[in-house]
Design a protein around this motif. Structure first.
Motif, PDB file in Angstrom:
ATOM      1  N   THR A  75      57.794  -9.244  79.266  1.00 58.93           N
ATOM      2  CA  THR A  75      58.240  -8.648  80.436  1.00 58.93           C
ATOM      3  C   THR A  75      58.099  -7.640  81.233  1.00 58.93           C
ATOM      4  O   THR A  75      56.951  -7.108  81.719  1.00 58.93           O
ATOM      5  CB  THR A  75      59.567  -7.178  78.947  1.00 58.93           C
ATOM      6  OG1 THR A  75      60.278  -6.553  79.549  1.00 58.93           O
ATOM      7  CG2 THR A  75      58.362  -6.086  78.061  1.00 58.93           C
ATOM      8  N   GLU A  82      62.326  -3.965  78.677  1.00 56.67           N
ATOM      9  CA  GLU A  82      61.902  -4.563  77.308  1.00 56.67           C
ATOM     10  C   GLU A  82      63.345  -4.458  76.138  1.00 56.67           C
ATOM     11  O   GLU A  82      62.606  -4.705  74.978  1.00 56.67           O
ATOM     12  CB  GLU A  82      60.871  -2.452  77.397  1.00 56.67           C
ATOM     13  CG  GLU A  82      60.237  -2.962  78.465  1.00 56.67           C
ATOM     14  CD  GLU A  82      59.266  -1.705  78.473  1.00 56.67           C
ATOM     15  OE1 GLU A  82      59.864  -0.630  77.919  1.00 56.67           O
ATOM     16  OE2 GLU A  82      58.384  -1.693  78.615  1.00 56.67           O
ATOM     17  N   ARG A  98      54.282  -6.188  78.802  1.00 52.69           N
ATOM     18  CA  ARG A  98      54.448  -5.424  80.209  1.00 52.69           C
ATOM     19  C   ARG A  98      53.605  -6.302  80.520  1.00 52.69           C
ATOM     20  O   ARG A  98      52.634  -6.322  80.840  1.00 52.69           O
ATOM     21  CB  ARG A  98      54.766  -4.570  79.854  1.00 52.69           C
ATOM     22  CG  ARG A  98      55.261  -3.488  78.690  1.00 52.69           C
ATOM     23  CD  ARG A  98      55.184  -1.990  79.059  1.00 52.69           C
ATOM     24  NE  ARG A  98      55.618  -0.842  78.449  1.00 52.69           N
ATOM     25  CZ  ARG A  98      55.578  -1.134  77.029  1.00 52.69           C
ATOM     26  NH1 ARG A  98      54.000  -1.159  76.595  1.00 52.69           N
ATOM     27  NH2 ARG A  98      56.371   0.018  76.374  1.00 52.69           N
TER      28      ARG A  98
END
Length: 185
Positions: A75, A82, A98
């Motif tokens: 993400t 998120e 991430r």
């Protein structure tokens, strides 16, 4: 579930799953509906989903990608991204990873490289509308086959399913959350 497809070449990228094989899959989703930029006074990366966006995210996790193999959830670092894939990660007992390439400031070229890498195999990638539009342009500039000749318009909370291996060829399907099926993009 899909309304856009393209010819496929799936020679490379098939995955052995204990006797059965499935083509390599990657899902690229535009984050669900977030609070409007003009009404948000905080840092843009901290802008959260609306109540409707939270419903879209749950529908995406529970309906849209229900039957797809998912081994990774990557993400953008933005909260709205998120939140869009958090339910999916929890449902599949996967960590949320991430990835700056998926962020607002990420580059389309780096995103294409990610799509062609082993890291993207059987992954869901959550990003921003700008990245999806840039991705389509860069895909076409590289001359990669498979993406529909459409303009790549995507609704928030919806995504694209890629089956195959990007430089070699893929099939591409538009994935709409249930509340958006049948609506114009």
């Amino acid at each position: 579930m899909s309304d856009r497809t393209a010819p496929a070449f799936l020679g490379r990228g098939a995955v052995d799953t204990g006797g059965a094989t499935h083509p390599r899959t990657v899902v690229i989703v535009w984050h669900a509906l977030a609070l409007p930029k003009n009404g948000w006074t905080g840092v843009d990366a901290a802008r959260p989903l609306t109540a409707r966006g939270i419903r879209q995210a749950k529908a995406f996790a529970g309906v849209v990608v229900r039957d797809l193999p998912v081994r990774r959830v990557l993400t953008s670092p933005a909260l709205r991204c998120e939140q869009t894939v958090a339910s999916l990660a929890v449902d599949r007992a996967l960590p949320l990873r991430r990835c700056a390439v998926l962020g607002v400031e990420g580059s389309a070229e780096n995103l294409l490289d990610l799509l062609a890498s082993d890291e993207a195999e059987d992954s869901v990638l959550c990003t921003h509308g700008e990245r999806i539009r840039d991705l389509l342009r860069a895909w076409q500039a590289r001359g990669w086959p498979g993406w529909p000749s459409a303009d790549g318009r995507t609704r928030k909370g919806d995504g694209w399913l890629l089956r195959g291996h990007p430089p070699l060829g893929v099939t591409v399907e538009y994935l709409a959350t249930p509340e958006q099926r049948g609506q114009d993009r």
